[in-house]
Design an enzyme around this catalytic site. Sequence first.
Site, mmCIF file in Angstrom:
data_model
loop_
_atom_site.group_PDB
_atom_site.id
_atom_site.type_symbol
_atom_site.label_atom_id
_atom_site.label_comp_id
_atom_site.label_asym_id
_atom_site.label_seq_id
_atom_site.Cartn_x
_atom_site.Cartn_y
_atom_site.Cartn_z
ATOM 1 C CG ASP A 1 -38.705 5.331 25.640
ATOM 2 O OD1 ASP A 1 -39.577 6.487 25.649
ATOM 3 O OD2 ASP A 1 -39.447 4.191 25.301
ATOM 4 C CG ASP B 1 -34.319 -4.371 38.915
ATOM 5 O OD1 ASP B 1 -33.341 -3.663 39.183
ATOM 6 O OD2 ASP B 1 -33.991 -5.577 39.368
ATOM 7 C CE LYS C 1 -31.164 -6.113 35.778
ATOM 8 N NZ LYS C 1 -32.121 -6.258 36.855
ATOM 9 C CE1 TYR D 1 -34.956 3.716 22.805
ATOM 10 C CE2 TYR D 1 -35.682 5.149 21.278
ATOM 11 C CZ TYR D 1 -36.237 4.413 22.485
ATOM 12 O OH TYR D 1 -37.164 4.613 23.108
ATOM 13 C CG ASP E 1 -43.784 7.188 28.758
ATOM 14 O OD1 ASP E 1 -43.189 8.245 28.563
ATOM 15 O OD2 ASP E 1 -44.496 6.560 28.218
HETATM 16 C C1 IPM Z 1 -40.280 9.435 23.557
HETATM 17 C C2 IPM Z 1 -41.145 8.655 22.570
HETATM 18 C C3 IPM Z 1 -39.827 8.157 21.406
HETATM 19 C C4 IPM Z 1 -38.884 7.356 21.919
HETATM 20 C C5 IPM Z 1 -40.568 7.194 20.248
HETATM 21 C C6 IPM Z 1 -41.744 7.862 19.794
HETATM 22 C C7 IPM Z 1 -39.695 6.609 19.122
HETATM 23 O O1 IPM Z 1 -41.371 7.444 23.122
HETATM 24 O O2 IPM Z 1 -39.693 10.462 22.798
HETATM 25 O O3 IPM Z 1 -40.025 9.169 24.477
HETATM 26 O O4 IPM Z 1 -38.808 6.171 22.280
HETATM 27 O O5 IPM Z 1 -37.718 7.954 22.203
HETATM 28 MG MG MG Z 2 -41.268 7.616 25.074
#
Ligand code: IPM
Ligand code: MG
Length: 358
Positions: free
Chosen positions: A249, A225, A193, A143, A253
């Site tokens: 990240d 993975d 990884k 990032y 999710d």
């Molecule tokens: C998160 C989001 C952010 C990230 C984006 C919006 C830059 O997906 O906070 O997880 O990737 O960190």
């Molecule tokens: Mg995110």
Amino acid sequence: MKYKIALIRGDGIGPEVVGQAVKVMERVGERFGHTFEFVDVLLGGCATDAVGKSYPDGTAEKCKACDAVLLGAVGGPKWGADKPAEQRPETALLAIRKDLGLYANLRPAALRPAMADACPLKKETAEKGIDLMMVRELTGGIYFGKRDRYETEDRGVEATDLMAYSEKEIERIGRRAFELARLRRKKVSSVDKANVLETSRLWRSVMHRLAEEYADVVYEDVLVDNCAMQIVKDPGQFDVLVTENMFGDILSDEASMVTGSIGLLPSASIGDCAPGLYEPIHGSAPDIAGQDKANPIATILSVAMMFRYSFQRSAEADAIEAAVDAVLSEGWRTPDIAEPGVTPIGTVEMGERICRHI
Ligand code: IPM
Ligand code: MG
């Protein structure tokens, strides 16, 4: 105590959910004898509209003058990838993380008792319970590495993003994970990884050193993975997961999805000194903005994390979490979590009901 809180209401449903979280803080203040000073900070798409950039000058300084930062949500199609970087809300998010030194991102994914049916996994899997804490490195890796795009002679245009990690960066996030595990079920799963990436091999060697130091904590290495697979197969096996920025990240999710409602999950981003930043993990949901449909619970639970991690006030955090569980057990639902046949309530009513239980 008197706390000074920066409020980044942001875009879409951000202002609505922050509004309810502020009500909850005021109720907690009455009950526990605290007062709050709120400072509005402009950041995100709304800042682009107002002053031409998503991260206005002085934003970090304003936040640093506060004890903690609460953020609703930023982003929306209006400020998409076709816009210049300084106008995009994502740029502002990355900048504030870096400027406030928020290298540890804590994303708990827990199945709340009243919401067990929302878990999309097999009943036997859900019954084992899910209560994991994703600890994502937030200010390093790909990032923040060097990026480039250039013409080549024979391959056309080429682009690169560099992933770099130093031992120091790995060690400080690793320590956070082990310390957190000591307060939980004493297990750390480090995700990497290492069969391919050099950054992961360094990551693993630092984690192994820490695992010896924290010998009371059970430690394991998990390849990313395989981890993605295990989160849907048997999430109950995990306590604390620690990983680098981009893996975190993606996996956070995934972990949020297995609990069945992204509208319930809070997060904390912390560094070595104040202020920490607290925000729901959901986005700005522009399609339902301004309609009293958004679920304020993730933001309200982020306030609980603020009391726990920034103010070391676990009684206040427990009271907020218990109030959320009470309202959910009574069957109250916002549209995003309403089971078929249940008439949902709005953002404001959800906030009020939670306040009444505190
Ligand atoms: C998160 C989001 C952010 C990230 C984006 C919006 C830059 O997906 O906070 O997880 O990737 O960190
Ligand atoms: Mg995110």
